[in-house]
Design a protein around this motif. Structure first.
Motif, mmCIF file in Angstrom:
data_model
loop_
_atom_site.group_PDB
_atom_site.id
_atom_site.type_symbol
_atom_site.label_atom_id
_atom_site.label_comp_id
_atom_site.label_asym_id
_atom_site.label_seq_id
_atom_site.Cartn_x
_atom_site.Cartn_y
_atom_site.Cartn_z
ATOM 1 N N LEU A 173 -4.708 -5.981 0.444
ATOM 2 C CA LEU A 173 -4.953 -6.023 -1.040
ATOM 3 C C LEU A 173 -2.931 -6.162 -0.976
ATOM 4 C CD1 LEU A 173 -6.959 -3.138 -2.041
ATOM 5 C CD2 LEU A 173 -7.475 -5.317 -1.867
ATOM 6 N N GLY A 174 -2.166 -6.089 -0.229
ATOM 7 C CA GLY A 174 -0.494 -6.478 -0.732
ATOM 8 C C GLY A 174 -0.047 -5.345 -1.047
ATOM 9 N N LEU A 175 -0.424 -3.843 -0.431
ATOM 10 C CA LEU A 175 0.014 -3.050 -1.747
ATOM 11 C C LEU A 175 1.095 -2.578 -0.334
ATOM 12 C CD1 LEU A 175 -2.895 -1.340 -3.021
ATOM 13 C CD2 LEU A 175 -1.294 -2.758 -4.193
ATOM 14 N N ASP A 176 1.693 -1.547 -0.352
ATOM 15 C CA ASP A 176 3.015 -0.766 0.215
ATOM 16 C C ASP A 176 1.587 0.350 1.120
ATOM 17 O OD1 ASP A 176 4.498 0.864 2.205
ATOM 18 O OD2 ASP A 176 5.041 1.900 -0.055
ATOM 19 N N GLU A 177 2.307 -0.196 2.463
ATOM 20 C CA GLU A 177 1.508 0.115 3.740
ATOM 21 C C GLU A 177 0.750 1.924 3.486
ATOM 22 O OE1 GLU A 177 0.923 -0.525 8.541
ATOM 23 O OE2 GLU A 177 1.361 -2.423 7.208
ATOM 24 N N THR A 178 1.981 2.439 2.743
ATOM 25 C CA THR A 178 2.021 3.551 3.174
ATOM 26 C C THR A 178 1.707 4.566 1.990
ATOM 27 O OG1 THR A 178 4.302 4.190 2.415
ATOM 28 C CG2 THR A 178 4.219 3.040 4.491
ATOM 29 N N ALA A 179 1.435 3.765 1.067
ATOM 30 C CA ALA A 179 1.150 4.215 -0.165
ATOM 31 C C ALA A 179 -0.476 4.885 -0.037
ATOM 32 C CB ALA A 179 0.567 2.671 -0.660
ATOM 33 N N GLY A 180 -0.246 6.225 -0.673
ATOM 34 C CA GLY A 180 -1.496 7.651 -0.231
ATOM 35 C C GLY A 180 -1.506 8.033 1.167
ATOM 36 N N LEU A 181 -0.353 7.581 2.142
ATOM 37 C CA LEU A 181 -0.211 8.469 3.249
ATOM 38 C C LEU A 181 0.309 9.161 4.026
ATOM 39 C CD1 LEU A 181 -1.998 5.103 4.803
ATOM 40 C CD2 LEU A 181 -3.243 7.001 4.401
ATOM 41 N N THR A 182 1.808 9.163 3.024
ATOM 42 C CA THR A 182 2.403 10.268 3.327
ATOM 43 C C THR A 182 3.384 11.346 2.260
ATOM 44 O OG1 THR A 182 4.118 8.263 1.770
ATOM 45 C CG2 THR A 182 3.631 7.854 4.299
ATOM 46 N N ALA A 197 -15.468 11.829 2.886
ATOM 47 C CA ALA A 197 -14.986 12.127 2.284
ATOM 48 C C ALA A 197 -13.364 12.364 2.287
ATOM 49 C CB ALA A 197 -15.180 13.992 2.495
ATOM 50 N N ILE A 198 -12.881 12.325 3.606
ATOM 51 C CA ILE A 198 -11.506 12.527 3.551
ATOM 52 C C ILE A 198 -10.776 11.284 2.946
ATOM 53 C CG2 ILE A 198 -9.567 12.094 5.137
ATOM 54 C CD1 ILE A 198 -10.817 13.695 7.261
ATOM 55 N N ALA A 199 -11.690 10.344 3.452
ATOM 56 C CA ALA A 199 -11.191 8.951 2.689
ATOM 57 C C ALA A 199 -11.405 8.630 1.107
ATOM 58 C CB ALA A 199 -12.112 7.338 2.737
ATOM 59 N N ALA A 200 -12.116 9.196 0.765
ATOM 60 C CA ALA A 200 -11.995 10.097 -0.736
ATOM 61 C C ALA A 200 -11.332 10.956 -1.091
ATOM 62 C CB ALA A 200 -13.504 10.017 -1.253
ATOM 63 N N SER A 201 -10.857 11.784 -0.287
ATOM 64 C CA SER A 201 -10.103 12.408 -0.786
ATOM 65 C C SER A 201 -8.931 11.487 -0.921
ATOM 66 C CB SER A 201 -9.756 13.539 -0.076
ATOM 67 O OG SER A 201 -8.916 13.853 -0.320
ATOM 68 N N LEU A 202 -8.087 11.001 -0.288
ATOM 69 C CA LEU A 202 -6.851 9.823 -0.207
ATOM 70 C C LEU A 202 -7.012 9.059 -1.185
ATOM 71 C CD1 LEU A 202 -6.534 9.525 3.727
ATOM 72 C CD2 LEU A 202 -5.280 10.808 2.470
ATOM 73 N N LEU A 203 -8.068 8.095 -1.003
ATOM 74 C CA LEU A 203 -8.397 7.009 -2.588
ATOM 75 C C LEU A 203 -8.099 8.565 -3.860
ATOM 76 C CD1 LEU A 203 -10.573 5.011 -1.189
ATOM 77 C CD2 LEU A 203 -8.058 4.368 -1.549
#
Length: 338
Positions: free
Chosen positions: A329-338, A20-26
């Protein structure tokens, strides 16, 4: 697919705490799109009804590999051990580019060791393909990975606490005293995590061998540690949070300056590791992807004491899965987490 999205992501097992947390972050991710949420319970309910505070309006569906693999670039599988492997196998067989598995099914490199501690493995051919998902140690290997084995919560905290000393080859012996909240047992609470037992209590468990021990031993071994590790977890009357206290006997005398140099060199540029002079607490990192670490050279005993606090559901599971997805996936490592 939304404009600017780098792909849709499936969360399988979204009715559990970590899923559920993973879904919320995504759902709030700036570069990925939450494509679908599936579950083995609560099918037909909106995830926001099961967990109102996560604010994810998607309806939980029963997993259909053929249908749900179509059109998604990646997936996070939040199933228990044993049940996760065939789902990971099925998603990869249907062309899903990256699958991050939150179970233990692909963490251990040796099949016999896995089956000794868990169950018979149904997809052993994928073990060699999987990358251990601790970005601070395996960032380069994670780039372009197809199967990512998200670490356990205890190994995440313990390995981050001990890696600088292990790399330096100074660990002669180590005791890991770990403490965690009840959410680590998952949504289906057992007798051990029942409120009547946990309240006003502290309980050591897994004293004859916890399943995270071979994972910790394996990864410390990769870093050069040959000593047998002592690891004892304790259950505290907390919801979320985890603290590991590591008592290291070094093979030579270490000063505080030397210890500081090792940890600064390892983590000064890491976006999700904080070094602090004050011993960390679980409230310091709640609902974040942060690991907060204090390391001390104890002149009286000659030991090195290392403390690491994480949120067991975030850095110990869901947010680390998103961090791994970003790297793979080669994205910004911090994307969606800060």
């Amino acid at each position: 697919m939304a404009d600017g999205s780098h792909g849709a992501v499936l969360v399988a097992g979204a009715a559990g705490f970590a899923g559920a947390i993973a879904a919320s972050l995504l759902q709030r991710h700036p570069a990925l799109e939450l494509g679908a949420v599936t579950a083995r319970s609560d099918v037909g309910r909106r995830l926001s009804d099961v967990y109102p505070h996560h604010r994810v309006p998607l309806v939980l569906e029963e997993l259909d590999l053929d249908r749900h693999a179509e059109g998604v670039r990646a997936a996070i599988v939040a199933y228990p051990h044993g049940a996760a492997a065939p789902v990971v196998q099925g998603l990869r067989a249907r062309g899903v580019e990256v699958v991050v598995d939150l179970s233990a099914d692909f963490r251990l490199r040796d099949l016999q060791t896995y089956e000794q501690w868990y169950v018979e493995h149904v997809a052993p051919e994928l073990m060699a393909e999987s990358v251990y998902g601790l970005p601070e140690l395996y960032r380069e290997e994670l780039r372009g990975a197809s199967v990512v084995a998200n670490p356990g919560c205890f190994p995440t905290a313990a390995l981050l606490a001990l890696a600088p000393l292990a790399r330096a080859g100074v660990i002669d012996d180590v005791i890991i005293d770990a403490k965690t909240g009840v959410s680590g047992a998952g949504r289906g609470a057992s007798w051990r995590t029942h409120a009547s037992r946990v309240d006003e209590n502290v309980d050591a468990y897994g004293i004859d061998g916890h399943r995270h021990l071979p994972e910790i031993q394996q990864e410390l071994g990769v870093l050069g540690v040959t000593a047998a590790v002592t690891f004892i977890p304790h259950l505290l009357p907390l919801d979320q949070g985890e603290l590991v206290s590591c008592y290291v006997t070094p093979n030579r005398s270490l000063t505080q300056d030397e210890v500081d140099e090792l940890f600064t060199a390892a983590y000064a540029s890491e976006p999700f590791v904080e070094l602090t002079d004050r011993s960390p607490g679980v409230r310091d990192v709640r609902d974040t992807n942060l690991a907060r670490i204090t390391a001390r050279a104890d002149e009286r005993t000659g030991k090195v004491l290392v403390f690491c606090a994480i949120d067991n559901l975030y850095k110990g599971a869901a947010s680390q899965a998103v961090q791994n997805l970003n790297v793979a996936l080669g994205l910004d490592e911090t994307a969606g987490l800060t």
